[in-house]
Design a protein around this motif. Sequence first.
Motif, PDB file in Angstrom:
ATOM      1  N   ALA A   1       9.728  -3.956   3.957  1.00  0.00           N
ATOM      2  CA  ALA A   1      10.152  -2.727   3.296  1.00  0.00           C
ATOM      3  C   ALA A   1      11.270  -3.026   2.294  1.00  0.00           C
ATOM      4  CB  ALA A   1      10.615  -1.706   4.337  1.00  0.00           C
ATOM      5  N   ALA A   2      12.255  -3.818   2.717  1.00  0.00           N
ATOM      6  CA  ALA A   2      13.359  -4.160   1.817  1.00  0.00           C
ATOM      7  C   ALA A   2      12.871  -4.976   0.626  1.00  0.00           C
ATOM      8  CB  ALA A   2      14.423  -4.935   2.593  1.00  0.00           C
ATOM      9  N   LYS A   3      11.901  -5.865   0.857  1.00  0.00           N
ATOM     10  CA  LYS A   3      11.367  -6.713  -0.215  1.00  0.00           C
ATOM     11  C   LYS A   3      10.798  -5.874  -1.351  1.00  0.00           C
ATOM     12  CE  LYS A   3       7.788 -10.265  -0.933  1.00  0.00           C
ATOM     13  NZ  LYS A   3       6.850 -11.187  -0.236  1.00  0.00           N
ATOM     14  N   PHE A   4      10.179  -4.740  -1.012  1.00  0.00           N
ATOM     15  CA  PHE A   4       9.538  -3.903  -2.025  1.00  0.00           C
ATOM     16  C   PHE A   4      10.335  -2.632  -2.305  1.00  0.00           C
ATOM     17  CE2 PHE A   4       6.009  -6.409  -0.200  1.00  0.00           C
ATOM     18  CZ  PHE A   4       5.609  -7.047  -1.366  1.00  0.00           C
TER      19      PHE A   4
ATOM     20  N   THR B   1      -0.078 -16.431  -9.029  1.00  0.00           N
ATOM     21  CA  THR B   1      -1.186 -15.714  -8.409  1.00  0.00           C
ATOM     22  C   THR B   1      -0.633 -14.551  -7.608  1.00  0.00           C
ATOM     23  OG1 THR B   1      -2.934 -15.802  -6.704  1.00  0.00           O
ATOM     24  CG2 THR B   1      -1.158 -17.428  -6.528  1.00  0.00           C
ATOM     25  N   GLU B   2      -1.285 -13.403  -7.706  1.00  0.00           N
ATOM     26  CA  GLU B   2      -0.833 -12.223  -6.978  1.00  0.00           C
ATOM     27  C   GLU B   2      -0.870 -12.434  -5.462  1.00  0.00           C
ATOM     28  OE1 GLU B   2      -2.954 -12.104  -9.493  1.00  0.00           O
ATOM     29  OE2 GLU B   2      -1.720 -11.074 -11.006  1.00  0.00           O
ATOM     30  N   LEU B   3      -1.652 -13.415  -5.003  1.00  0.00           N
ATOM     31  CA  LEU B   3      -1.690 -13.702  -3.569  1.00  0.00           C
ATOM     32  C   LEU B   3      -0.324 -14.145  -3.048  1.00  0.00           C
ATOM     33  CD1 LEU B   3      -5.117 -15.569  -3.346  1.00  0.00           C
ATOM     34  CD2 LEU B   3      -4.596 -13.297  -2.435  1.00  0.00           C
ATOM     35  N   ASP B   4       0.514 -14.677  -3.942  1.00  0.00           N
ATOM     36  CA  ASP B   4       1.831 -15.131  -3.520  1.00  0.00           C
ATOM     37  C   ASP B   4       2.848 -13.999  -3.436  1.00  0.00           C
ATOM     38  OD1 ASP B   4       1.066 -17.702  -3.071  1.00  0.00           O
ATOM     39  OD2 ASP B   4       1.726 -18.476  -5.001  1.00  0.00           O
ATOM     40  N   THR B   5       2.413 -12.758  -3.675  1.00  0.00           N
ATOM     41  CA  THR B   5       3.276 -11.617  -3.385  1.00  0.00           C
ATOM     42  C   THR B   5       3.240 -11.266  -1.903  1.00  0.00           C
ATOM     43  OG1 THR B   5       1.543  -9.963  -3.814  1.00  0.00           O
ATOM     44  CG2 THR B   5       2.889 -10.673  -5.697  1.00  0.00           C
ATOM     45  N   LEU B   6       2.355 -11.902  -1.145  1.00  0.00           N
ATOM     46  CA  LEU B   6       2.243 -11.666   0.295  1.00  0.00           C
ATOM     47  C   LEU B   6       2.877 -12.831   1.046  1.00  0.00           C
ATOM     48  CD1 LEU B   6      -1.489 -10.495   0.449  1.00  0.00           C
ATOM     49  CD2 LEU B   6       0.558  -9.058   0.261  1.00  0.00           C
ATOM     50  N   GLY B   7       3.885 -12.567   1.843  1.00  0.00           N
ATOM     51  CA  GLY B   7       4.531 -13.628   2.597  1.00  0.00           C
ATOM     52  C   GLY B   7       5.557 -14.367   1.759  1.00  0.00           C
ATOM     53  N   LEU B   8       5.937 -15.534   2.242  1.00  0.00           N
ATOM     54  CA  LEU B   8       7.000 -16.311   1.596  1.00  0.00           C
ATOM     55  C   LEU B   8       6.521 -16.935   0.286  1.00  0.00           C
ATOM     56  CD1 LEU B   8       8.659 -18.181   4.596  1.00  0.00           C
ATOM     57  CD2 LEU B   8       9.775 -16.554   3.060  1.00  0.00           C
ATOM     58  N   ASP B   9       7.154 -16.559  -0.796  1.00  0.00           N
ATOM     59  CA  ASP B   9       6.894 -17.203  -2.076  1.00  0.00           C
ATOM     60  C   ASP B   9       7.784 -18.451  -2.174  1.00  0.00           C
ATOM     61  OD1 ASP B   9       5.858 -17.685  -4.547  1.00  0.00           O
ATOM     62  OD2 ASP B   9       6.781 -15.959  -5.534  1.00  0.00           O
TER      63      ASP B   9
ATOM     64  N   PRO C   1      -3.428  -8.483  -2.072  1.00  0.00           N
ATOM     65  CA  PRO C   1      -2.424  -7.744  -2.811  1.00  0.00           C
ATOM     66  C   PRO C   1      -2.988  -6.540  -3.563  1.00  0.00           C
ATOM     67  CG  PRO C   1      -2.959  -9.790  -3.944  1.00  0.00           C
ATOM     68  CD  PRO C   1      -3.643  -9.840  -2.622  1.00  0.00           C
ATOM     69  N   ILE C   2      -2.205  -5.471  -3.562  1.00  0.00           N
ATOM     70  CA  ILE C   2      -2.596  -4.236  -4.219  1.00  0.00           C
ATOM     71  C   ILE C   2      -2.403  -4.376  -5.725  1.00  0.00           C
ATOM     72  CG2 ILE C   2      -2.161  -1.749  -4.344  1.00  0.00           C
ATOM     73  CD1 ILE C   2      -3.271  -2.668  -1.645  1.00  0.00           C
ATOM     74  N   GLU C   3      -3.303  -3.784  -6.487  1.00  0.00           N
ATOM     75  CA  GLU C   3      -3.217  -3.846  -7.941  1.00  0.00           C
ATOM     76  C   GLU C   3      -1.861  -3.330  -8.421  1.00  0.00           C
ATOM     77  OE1 GLU C   3      -5.674  -2.274 -11.899  1.00  0.00           O
ATOM     78  OE2 GLU C   3      -6.370  -1.770  -9.872  1.00  0.00           O
ATOM     79  N   GLY C   4      -1.257  -4.078  -9.337  1.00  0.00           N
ATOM     80  CA  GLY C   4       0.033  -3.690  -9.882  1.00  0.00           C
ATOM     81  C   GLY C   4       1.178  -4.555  -9.402  1.00  0.00           C
ATOM     82  N   PHE C   5       0.959  -5.315  -8.320  1.00  0.00           N
ATOM     83  CA  PHE C   5       1.980  -6.239  -7.842  1.00  0.00           C
ATOM     84  C   PHE C   5       1.716  -7.600  -8.482  1.00  0.00           C
ATOM     85  CE2 PHE C   5       2.141  -2.833  -4.830  1.00  0.00           C
ATOM     86  CZ  PHE C   5       3.482  -2.739  -4.499  1.00  0.00           C
TER      87      PHE C   5
ATOM     88  N   PHE D   1       0.839  -1.202   0.000  1.00  0.00           N
ATOM     89  CA  PHE D   1       0.000   0.000   0.000  1.00  0.00           C
ATOM     90  C   PHE D   1       0.876   1.255   0.000  1.00  0.00           C
ATOM     91  CE2 PHE D   1      -2.439   3.346   2.097  1.00  0.00           C
ATOM     92  CZ  PHE D   1      -3.632   3.322   1.394  1.00  0.00           C
ATOM     93  N   PHE D   2       1.936   1.253   0.811  1.00  0.00           N
ATOM     94  CA  PHE D   2       2.830   2.405   0.856  1.00  0.00           C
ATOM     95  C   PHE D   2       3.470   2.650  -0.511  1.00  0.00           C
ATOM     96  CE2 PHE D   2       3.905   1.714   5.653  1.00  0.00           C
ATOM     97  CZ  PHE D   2       2.612   2.082   5.979  1.00  0.00           C
ATOM     98  N   VAL D   3       3.908   1.583  -1.159  1.00  0.00           N
ATOM     99  CA  VAL D   3       4.527   1.720  -2.474  1.00  0.00           C
ATOM    100  C   VAL D   3       3.533   2.306  -3.472  1.00  0.00           C
ATOM    101  CG1 VAL D   3       5.508   0.458  -4.433  1.00  0.00           C
ATOM    102  CG2 VAL D   3       6.231  -0.104  -2.108  1.00  0.00           C
ATOM    103  N   ALA D   4       2.299   1.789  -3.431  1.00  0.00           N
ATOM    104  CA  ALA D   4       1.270   2.271  -4.351  1.00  0.00           C
ATOM    105  C   ALA D   4       0.969   3.758  -4.127  1.00  0.00           C
ATOM    106  CB  ALA D   4       0.001   1.448  -4.203  1.00  0.00           C
ATOM    107  N   ARG D   5       1.043   4.200  -2.886  1.00  0.00           N
ATOM    108  CA  ARG D   5       0.776   5.608  -2.563  1.00  0.00           C
ATOM    109  C   ARG D   5       2.038   6.483  -2.631  1.00  0.00           C
ATOM    110  NH1 ARG D   5      -4.276   6.760  -0.240  1.00  0.00           N
ATOM    111  NH2 ARG D   5      -5.708   5.204  -1.094  1.00  0.00           N
ATOM    112  N   ARG D   6       3.163   5.861  -2.927  1.00  0.00           N
ATOM    113  CA  ARG D   6       4.444   6.564  -2.980  1.00  0.00           C
ATOM    114  C   ARG D   6       4.804   7.193  -1.641  1.00  0.00           C
ATOM    115  NH1 ARG D   6       2.464   8.073  -8.387  1.00  0.00           N
ATOM    116  NH2 ARG D   6       3.684   6.903  -9.922  1.00  0.00           N
ATOM    117  N   TRP D   7       4.491   6.497  -0.579  1.00  0.00           N
ATOM    118  CA  TRP D   7       4.924   6.916   0.758  1.00  0.00           C
ATOM    119  C   TRP D   7       6.273   6.250   1.015  1.00  0.00           C
ATOM    120  CZ3 TRP D   7      -0.213   5.984   3.943  1.00  0.00           C
ATOM    121  CH2 TRP D   7      -1.185   6.892   3.508  1.00  0.00           C
TER     122      TRP D   7
END
Length: 391
Positions: free
Chosen positions: A191-194, A372-380, A363-367, A161-167
């Motif tokens: 934070a480091a992951k993204f 599956t985009e669900l695998d962008t959350l947690g350990l892939d 997962p936020i749109e764009g990741f 979410f922070f990345v999407a909002r450019r925070w």
Amino acid sequence: MRSIAKTLACAVLCVGGMSAPSEAADIRLHYLRQEVEQPPTLSNLEPVPTDEGRAGAELALEDNATTGTFMGQTWTLQSTHVAVDGDFTAAVREALKTTDLLVLDAPVDDVLAAADLPEAQDALLFNTAAPERALRDEACRANVLHTLPSRAMLTDALMQFFVARRWTAIVMIEGTKPGDLALGESYRDSAAKFGQSVRRTQSWEDSGDLRRNASQEVPIFTQGLGKYDVLVVADELNDFARYIPYNTWMPRPVAGSEGLRPSAWSPVVEQWGAAQLQSRFEDAAGRQMRDRDYAAWAAVRAVGEAVTRTGASSAPELRAYMLGDSFELAGFKGRPLTFRPWNGQLRQTIPLTHRGSVVANAPIEGFLHPKTELDTLGLDAPESRCTAFGK
């Protein structure tokens, strides 16, 4: 209203091509909770319910029984609460004498001890309370599936979410309890992951009565954080975090343990039939559903779905189906829920909410992800050091 909600629930649970068992099935589950002594907190506004977790399992059993009536199934759920100084492993051994399907609400060490019992090797254990990464990573066990999101899934959701909002200017207040430190470390890893970083961290030491002094103490404490876009609070018990919003030196959004919160479930989730699930839970339990309630509900419902689709009732058969491509669970979260075959974690969306409404669903749109985009959350899969699942 309740009859309408039950009808809607049955519609969700009963659709699809079900495979009727060849003979009547008696499915028994056992819910085991290890009571844990909680440290004192600043606020008693939200006491932990004594039936947290168990209430979710009981509602799911009712859902399973609704379908089971038409499928020749009989569903029973036994419950055991182990005292703070009690022997959880002994309780697990006793439960395994009557069923090989266990729902565990216990700390990580107790989950591992239960999974390593010789009697449990062919059983199926559901972890509904331990968020530790290690359980899904190097310390995974083949007989344990996880319906509670890991800390990494929650912190990844917020960082997306922070990345999407450019925070990009992120600072953090971190508590001193073990859970706070683990949560803070997970935020730094996410934070480091993204491609982000937590620029500055300040440690919150218990000081005074924030119920009376927050407006004086918090501005002074946060003045040293400098300029930032968002302040993350790592306070796993939501002890001091509730006093941070609107008291910071800089007028900036607060997230993490207060403000914008990632969670397995929230009372403000309403879409995709969630309002009906919320209503039925409140009718049954007399309170709102919490994360561990949802995790226990998902565990028991996953068993129900697998039994209904396969006609099987033994743990090895059900586990094989749950980890396969055909398994899906309607979890009232916008997407079908499935288990990751490499570590047994239930894939699921993570609502990002404040106390009044849903802000976003990760997962936020764009990741993007190749599977599956669900695998962008947690350990892939490429990140996981879990070898017990043979993947």
